[in-house]
Scaffold this active site. Structure first.
Site, PDB file in Angstrom:
ATOM      1  N   ASP A  95       0.794  -1.238   0.000  1.00  0.00           N
ATOM      2  CA  ASP A  95       0.000   0.000   0.000  1.00  0.00           C
ATOM      3  C   ASP A  95       0.823   1.283   0.000  1.00  0.00           C
ATOM      4  O   ASP A  95       0.398   2.305   0.560  1.00  0.00           O
ATOM      5  CB  ASP A  95      -0.971  -0.015   1.189  1.00  0.00           C
ATOM      6  CG  ASP A  95      -2.183  -0.879   0.889  1.00  0.00           C
ATOM      7  OD1 ASP A  95      -2.621  -0.901  -0.283  1.00  0.00           O
ATOM      8  OD2 ASP A  95      -2.686  -1.538   1.812  1.00  0.00           O
ATOM      9  N   ASP A 155      -7.324  -3.775  -5.183  1.00  0.00           N
ATOM     10  CA  ASP A 155      -6.989  -2.462  -4.632  1.00  0.00           C
ATOM     11  C   ASP A 155      -5.654  -1.935  -5.166  1.00  0.00           C
ATOM     12  O   ASP A 155      -5.416  -0.733  -5.235  1.00  0.00           O
ATOM     13  CB  ASP A 155      -6.877  -2.525  -3.099  1.00  0.00           C
ATOM     14  CG  ASP A 155      -7.889  -3.424  -2.431  1.00  0.00           C
ATOM     15  OD1 ASP A 155      -8.352  -4.388  -3.064  1.00  0.00           O
ATOM     16  OD2 ASP A 155      -8.211  -3.182  -1.262  1.00  0.00           O
ATOM     17  N   THR A 215     -12.252 -13.934  -1.579  1.00  0.00           N
ATOM     18  CA  THR A 215     -12.467 -12.608  -0.993  1.00  0.00           C
ATOM     19  C   THR A 215     -11.811 -12.537   0.372  1.00  0.00           C
ATOM     20  O   THR A 215     -11.562 -13.558   1.013  1.00  0.00           O
ATOM     21  CB  THR A 215     -13.966 -12.268  -0.880  1.00  0.00           C
ATOM     22  OG1 THR A 215     -14.079 -10.849  -0.737  1.00  0.00           O
ATOM     23  CG2 THR A 215     -14.641 -12.966   0.294  1.00  0.00           C
TER      24      THR A 215
HETATM   25  N1  GLY Z   1      -7.460  -1.445   0.612  1.00  0.00           N
HETATM   26  C1  GLY Z   1      -8.211  -1.978   1.674  1.00  0.00           C
HETATM   27  C2  GLY Z   1      -9.570  -1.424   1.762  1.00  0.00           C
HETATM   28  O1  GLY Z   1     -10.040  -0.763   0.856  1.00  0.00           O
HETATM   29  O2  GLY Z   1     -10.197  -1.654   2.784  1.00  0.00           O
END
Ligand code: GLY
Length: 381
Positions: A95, A155, A215
């Site tokens: 991230d 993501d 998921t």
């Molecule tokens: N990237 C993790 C979320 O959107 O919760």
């Protein structure tokens, strides 16, 4: 649903800037927790994947108001982000874009801050360490190479702009090459034929072949987690901006149209798109993310499609403006209510937190969408 008007956009930006200013006393030397508790964000240390969103809001408040108090805070937050990456505080995950694009690429672009640039380049280097040659993807979480962690998640498309930025800044093609490889893998496996998405996708560590979609935060492996779909929509728009690959536009339209086909009447999705009515919590943050994605892609589409997605973005923002945003600081120190971080289902693996709360990326992308509609958005993604 009507479209949000320019007057309402200004009103929402004025209110948001006021709320952000009121929060500076709590979140200048501390970070904002990923989600609120009873609609109030606690403080946290700079150690969550979400800590970049509050600095993004502060920076946008500066761009909107031109008040130096916000820029001063942005620089203090940059110091914290430089410290985090230099000391590798909770950065063994993918991230880096969520963390460093809104907090540091933003400030570097506006001020030329060398601290901000250094932090963002170090974060880009850190992101490269997540790349898996076997399968060509950036591993999302966990120890590198472990079978149970050998996966990417949708993501991650939002982390790739940091890599494109790093190539533009340094001239080193490595960052762009890795971003393009990950995008190709994501395009191949994250999207189903109807435009819905898998949240996570496992690869085989020995062969690099695709294994299965699963998921973590959605309802079930074969449903579409609303925010994952939103990350997909916006991530594809950004990927198109950087790659000009027609596959990104094609997939964007399919994912966008699937998302639109699963909305309740007020256009704010339930936390998973399997639900279209009933008492399940919403995820307002998905609506802001999708609005940003639609507005990002609109200039690249032909006139009719561009107008179509822009109109949808304005309608979603109208719903958020009327019924979801915080209007009174006494109610909440966030900007938008009714987000959902992670809701437990019988079929998912997440830790439940932040259900029907403000979520820090929900606040940030609401502000970004308003800036886009106000015509004052200069991208740092
Ligand atoms: N990237 C993790 C979320 O959107 O919760």
């Amino acid at each position: 649903m009507l479209e949000i008007t320019q007057k309402e956009v200004i009103d929402a930006l004025d209110t948001a800037s006021h709320l952000i200013r009121s929060n500076l006393k709590d979140f200048t030397y501390h970070c904002q927790n990923h989600s609120s508790v009873n609609n109030v964000y606690p403080r946290c240390e700079n150690n969550q994947w979400t800590c970049g969103f509050w600095p993004g809001e502060v920076f946008l408040a500066y761009v909107y108001t031109q008040d130096e108090v916000f820029l001063k805070t942005s620089h203090i937050l940059v110091d914290s982000f430089l410290h985090r990456i230099e000391n590798k505080v909770e950065v063994d995950h993918h991230d880096m874009g969520f963390l460093y694009s809104p907090s540091c690429v933003s400030v570097y672009g506006a001020t030329g801050s060398l601290k901000a640039k250094t932090a963002a380049i170090l974060a880009s280097d850190q992101l490269l360490t997540r790349f898996q040659e076997k399968g060509n993807f950036l591993q999302a979480w966990g120890k590198m190479g472990e079978v149970e962690n050998y996966r990417f998640i949708i993501d991650c498309l939002m982390n790739l702009p940091l890599l494109y930025w790093a190539t533009e800044e340094t001239g080193d093609e490595t960052y762009r090459t890795i971003a393009r490889k990950h995008t190709a893998t994501c395009l191949s496996y994250s999207f189903r034929s109807d435009g819905s998405t898998f949240h996570t996708f496992f690869m085989d560590p020995n062969t690099g072949n695709p294994v299965r979609g699963e998921t973590c935060q959605g309802y079930a492996a074969d449903s579409s987690w609303a925010r994952g779909q939103a990350w997909g929509v916006y991530g594809l728009a950004l990927s198109y901006r950087y790659t000009k690959d027609p596959a990104c536009i094609m997939q964007f339209e399919k994912a966008a149209n699937y998302y639109l086909s699963r909305l309740p009447e007020d256009l704010i999705p339930y936390w998973d798109l399997i639900f279209v009515e009933g008492e399940e919590p919403r995820d307002s943050s998905s609506a802001s993310i999708v609005a940003c994605g639609f507005l990002e892609m609109a200039p690249f589409l032909d006139g009719e499609k561009s107008a179509y997605y822009t109109a949808w973005a304005k309608k979603m923002m109208k719903s958020l403006y009327d019924s979801y945003r915080v209007k009174d600081h006494a109610l909440s120190n966030g900007l938008v209510l009714h987000g959902t971080y992670s809701k437990k289902s019988p079929f998912n693996t997440c830790t439940p937190e932040g259900v029907d709360e403000c979520v820090s990326w929900g606040d940030y992308f609401f502000m970004e969408a308003l800036m886009r509609l106000n015509g004052t958005w200069k991208s740092f993604w």
